[in-house]
Design a protein around this motif. Structure first.
Motif, PDB file in Angstrom:
ATOM      1  N   ASP A 195       0.745  -1.193  -0.017  1.00 40.26           N
ATOM      2  CA  ASP A 195      -0.093   0.039   0.106  1.00 40.26           C
ATOM      3  C   ASP A 195       0.878   1.208   0.125  1.00 40.26           C
ATOM      4  N   GLU A 247       2.502  -0.263   4.941  1.00 42.64           N
ATOM      5  CA  GLU A 247       2.089  -0.661   6.042  1.00 42.64           C
ATOM      6  C   GLU A 247       1.314  -2.185   5.893  1.00 42.64           C
ATOM      7  N   LYS A 248       0.798  -2.106   4.701  1.00 42.28           N
ATOM      8  CA  LYS A 248      -0.023  -3.312   4.329  1.00 42.28           C
ATOM      9  C   LYS A 248       0.459  -4.057   2.915  1.00 42.28           C
ATOM     10  N   SER A 278      -5.527 -11.674  -0.393  1.00 39.86           N
ATOM     11  CA  SER A 278      -5.620 -11.241   1.170  1.00 39.86           C
ATOM     12  C   SER A 278      -4.719 -10.181   1.099  1.00 39.86           C
ATOM     13  N   ILE A 279      -5.163  -9.333   2.465  1.00 43.39           N
ATOM     14  CA  ILE A 279      -4.432  -8.190   2.619  1.00 43.39           C
ATOM     15  C   ILE A 279      -3.769  -8.534   3.758  1.00 43.39           C
ATOM     16  N   TRP A 280      -2.462  -8.225   4.361  1.00 40.98           N
ATOM     17  CA  TRP A 280      -1.678  -8.513   5.500  1.00 40.98           C
ATOM     18  C   TRP A 280      -1.141  -7.129   5.978  1.00 40.98           C
ATOM     19  N   ASP A 281      -0.893  -7.265   7.229  1.00 32.50           N
ATOM     20  CA  ASP A 281      -0.058  -6.366   7.891  1.00 32.50           C
ATOM     21  C   ASP A 281       1.428  -6.434   7.699  1.00 32.50           C
ATOM     22  N   LEU A 282       1.964  -5.652   7.213  1.00 31.68           N
ATOM     23  CA  LEU A 282       3.393  -5.755   6.798  1.00 31.68           C
ATOM     24  C   LEU A 282       4.312  -6.160   7.891  1.00 31.68           C
ATOM     25  N   LYS A 336      -2.671 -11.788   8.836  1.00 36.52           N
ATOM     26  CA  LYS A 336      -3.726 -11.723   7.604  1.00 36.52           C
ATOM     27  C   LYS A 336      -4.800 -10.872   8.085  1.00 36.52           C
ATOM     28  N   LEU A 337      -5.078  -9.754   7.643  1.00 35.62           N
ATOM     29  CA  LEU A 337      -6.049  -8.884   8.095  1.00 35.62           C
ATOM     30  C   LEU A 337      -7.573  -9.135   7.436  1.00 35.62           C
ATOM     31  N   THR A 338      -7.411  -9.614   5.992  1.00 38.06           N
ATOM     32  CA  THR A 338      -8.731  -9.829   5.514  1.00 38.06           C
ATOM     33  C   THR A 338      -8.667 -10.509   4.286  1.00 38.06           C
TER      34      THR A 338
END
Length: 202
Positions: A157, A161-162, A173-177, A182-184
């Motif tokens: 992003d 951060e993601k 999926s979207i992840w926290d870096l 895994k966020l969503t």
């Protein structure tokens, strides 16, 4: 055409036409913008060029010893990241010429790459079903995002951060870096919608 064109969308005008050479191997297959839009990298099978978007001129012409499958570039065009079909990722400092080679995908093809804005963090996605986050100073692995199929897309992003990942079966999926959590999971309908490109909004 085997080249690429750079456009001003506000005025619908073509500013530059870029090409590598006139052979079949010279056809541009990969393009990436720097996050600050100051530079663009184009690549064909084994060469890449970094272009200045203000002047339209190339900064240089480089070659590598394996076929290129994905490219990324940092702000100011300082760093370039190449994903290669032989399983390597190469991080290049355009100012000094320093190269760091990383093999993070068990010699499987590196199908997707992306760089943080400043070029210090990289993500590579491979045919081994893993997206690997690593720092570009020494190549240390920071996180691994596991998939069951080969990775097609990896994307940071704007705030770094993601990260977004997607595989060939439509698992996205979207992840926290920083944590690798895994966020969503995107509800795209597996095997119905395969993601080939992605970009985060601001």
């Amino acid at each position: 055409s085997d080249g690429a064109s750079f456009w001003n969308l506000a005025t619908n005008s073509r500013l530059y036409d870029w090409s590598h050479d006139n052979t079949s191997e010279g056809q541009i297959s990969q393009i990436a913008f720097a996050p600050d839009n100051s530079h663009v990298v184009t690549a064909n099978a084994r060469t890449f060029i970094v272009w200045n978007t203000q002047s339209g001129r190339p900064l240089g012409y480089w070659s590598v010893d394996a076929n290129i499958s994905s490219v990324a570039i940092s702000n100011s065009g300082k760093f370039v990241l190449l994903g290669l079909k032989d399983g390597r990722a190469i991080h290049i400092n355009q100012r000094t010429g320093r190269r760091l080679e990383v093999v993070a995908h068990r010699n499987e093809r590196v199908a997707s790459v992306d760089l943080s804005n400043d070029g210090t963090i990289a993500i590579t996605g491979g045919n081994d079903g893993r997206a690997v986050v690593w720092e570009t100073t020494h190549g240390k692995q920071l996180n691994i995002m596991e998939h069951h199929e080969r990775i097609l897309v990896t994307k940071f992003d704007a705030a770094n951060e993601k990260v977004f990942t997607a595989d060939e079966r439509g698992n996205a999926s979207i992840w926290d870096l920083s944590s690798g959590e895994k966020l969503t999971v995107l509800d795209l309908g597996k095997r119905q919608h395969v993601v080939t490109a992605a970009r985060f909004s601001q």
